[in-house]
Design a protein around this motif. Structure first.
Motif, PDB file in Angstrom:
ATOM      1  N   SER A   1       0.816  -1.206   0.000  1.00  0.00           N
ATOM      2  CA  SER A   1       0.000   0.000   0.000  1.00  0.00           C
ATOM      3  C   SER A   1       0.849   1.256   0.000  1.00  0.00           C
ATOM      4  CB  SER A   1      -0.929   0.009   1.210  1.00  0.00           C
ATOM      5  OG  SER A   1      -1.789  -1.099   1.179  1.00  0.00           O
TER       6      SER A   1
ATOM      7  N   PHE B   1       0.326   3.390  -8.646  1.00  0.00           N
ATOM      8  CA  PHE B   1      -0.865   2.591  -8.917  1.00  0.00           C
ATOM      9  C   PHE B   1      -0.596   1.586 -10.042  1.00  0.00           C
ATOM     10  CE2 PHE B   1      -5.027   1.998 -11.047  1.00  0.00           C
ATOM     11  CZ  PHE B   1      -5.723   1.444  -9.988  1.00  0.00           C
TER      12      PHE B   1
ATOM     13  N   LEU C   1      -6.963  -2.975  -1.380  1.00  0.00           N
ATOM     14  CA  LEU C   1      -8.097  -2.061  -1.516  1.00  0.00           C
ATOM     15  C   LEU C   1      -8.882  -1.931  -0.216  1.00  0.00           C
ATOM     16  CD1 LEU C   1      -9.380  -3.084  -5.065  1.00  0.00           C
ATOM     17  CD2 LEU C   1      -7.996  -1.101  -4.444  1.00  0.00           C
TER      18      LEU C   1
ATOM     19  N   PRO D   1      -7.146   1.120   4.671  1.00  0.00           N
ATOM     20  CA  PRO D   1      -7.357   2.571   4.634  1.00  0.00           C
ATOM     21  C   PRO D   1      -6.104   3.358   4.255  1.00  0.00           C
ATOM     22  CG  PRO D   1      -8.335   1.622   6.616  1.00  0.00           C
ATOM     23  CD  PRO D   1      -7.526   0.542   5.971  1.00  0.00           C
TER      24      PRO D   1
ATOM     25  N   PHE E   1      -4.098   2.838   1.931  1.00  0.00           N
ATOM     26  CA  PHE E   1      -4.025   2.980   0.479  1.00  0.00           C
ATOM     27  C   PHE E   1      -4.736   4.244   0.024  1.00  0.00           C
ATOM     28  CE2 PHE E   1      -6.047   2.193  -3.660  1.00  0.00           C
ATOM     29  CZ  PHE E   1      -4.918   2.009  -4.451  1.00  0.00           C
ATOM     30  N   TYR E   2      -5.877   4.545   0.632  1.00  0.00           N
ATOM     31  CA  TYR E   2      -6.661   5.715   0.231  1.00  0.00           C
ATOM     32  C   TYR E   2      -6.129   7.006   0.860  1.00  0.00           C
ATOM     33  CZ  TYR E   2      -9.836   1.979  -1.098  1.00  0.00           C
ATOM     34  OH  TYR E   2     -10.364   0.852  -1.658  1.00  0.00           O
ATOM     35  N   MET E   3      -5.317   6.874   1.906  1.00  0.00           N
ATOM     36  CA  MET E   3      -4.787   8.062   2.569  1.00  0.00           C
ATOM     37  C   MET E   3      -3.494   8.565   1.943  1.00  0.00           C
ATOM     38  SD  MET E   3      -6.922   8.950   4.809  1.00  0.00           S
ATOM     39  CE  MET E   3      -5.942  10.168   5.674  1.00  0.00           C
TER      40      MET E   3
END
Length: 318
Positions: free
Chosen positions: A79, A152, A174, A177, A179-181
């Protein structure tokens, strides 16, 4: 505001190769090399191995034999692959912005294009500030975007290769969290980068507005010569700490402020790394703002930017 927008567009189009195409090409090369290497390894029958408890095992066997804690660590590494993928791009950013600042105000005097720009209703303040914003905000945002896209793509390649070996990591990544931060953390560090970069940007722009020639030698030579003099005097007087202070708080801030991550060094403690266990990059960056040297350097950078504005207004090659 509309004038500043057009000035930023002008800087971007005039230096599109350095600020856009260079990181884009580097990111594409990183993705291509990684993909070709993995494809070659798979076509040649090579087995991907992973170290578990000090022993090398096949990827599938290693993944299946991991504990829940090891699984979380592996996902965390995948991540945060953006950090590793972004390092070459960040180094390129430091180099391109350094030389951009060196030529930002000198080149327009050398090719006499300053006469055209001064004939337009554009103030010297807005013109210089557009260059500051380009190098401290716009260019880093472009590199952050390219870095995230590159990371990515690399995760897609690595995850796809792992699937051919019977290991699926996409769901775990996925669902993490962190990964999205990553984009939030990357943009959140930007204000700290701006403050730490101001001394270098101000110094380079001031020299660029003042020097008739040999801009690089003036910009780099003066701090290094001053550092050597301080070191020599400190050696004679037996105060070596003066040279260390000069190197980290003056020469370092004047020449290395454009290097992302320079805030990780606590200049009040001899250049040791700021480090707290468990702290992420964003927390480390904002912790650096507790160092008064960052604010003093930013104020000095603002004064040098003001000097560059005044020099551009009155200095001409004659």
């Amino acid at each position: 505001m509309n004038t500043m927008t057009w000035l930023l567009k002008r800087e971007f189009w005039e230096h599109k190769g350095s600020f856009y195409w260079a990181p884009l090409v580097l990111g594409a090369v990183m993705v291509a090399v990684t993909g070709l290497t993995i494809i070659y390894g798979m076509s040649s029958g090579a087995h991907f191995t992973f170290k578990v408890n000090g022993q090398m095992q096949d990827l599938q066997a290693a993944f299946n034999g991991m504990s829940a804690h090891d699984h979380r660590q592996l996902v965390e590494v995948l991540s945060n692959i953006c950090v590793g993928a972004g390092l070459p791009l960040l180094l390129m950013l430091a180099v391109t912005t350094f030389f951009y600042c060196l030529g930002a105000l000198h080149d327009e005097r050398r090719d006499r294009s300053i006469l055209f720009w001064k004939s337009l209703p554009l103030s010297d303040t807005r013109t210089v500030l557009s260059k500051v914003l380009m190098v401290t905000v716009a260019a880093p945002l472009i590199v952050i975007g390219v870095s995230l896209a590159t990371s990515f793509a690399l995760m897609l390649i690595i995850g796809t290769a792992a699937m051919f070996h019977g290991v699926s990591v996409f769901g775990a990544i996925l669902g993490n969290p962190a990964f999205y931060m990553l984009p939030v953390h990357a943009v959140g560090v930007l204000p700290v980068y701006v403050l730490c970069a101001l001394p270098t940007v101000g110094w380079l722009l001031m020299v660029s507005a003042w020097a008739r020639s040999k801009v690089f030698l003036w910009a780099v030579g003066v701090p290094l010569i001053a550092l050597m003099l301080v070191k020599w005097i400190g050696y004679l007087l037996g105060i070596d700490s003066a040279a260390a202070w000069m190197m980290t708080n003056v020469a370092g801030r004047m020449l290395l402020g454009l290097v992302p991550g320079s805030w990780l060094f606590d200049h009040n403690r001899g250049g040791t790394l700021l480090h707290e266990p468990g702290m992420d990059v964003l927390a480390q960056a904002w912790l650096a703002l507790a160092n008064p040297g960052v604010w003093i350097g930013a104020a000095a950078g603002a004064l040098m930017i003001y000097a560059a504005i005044r020099l551009r207004r009155f200095k001409d090659e004659g």
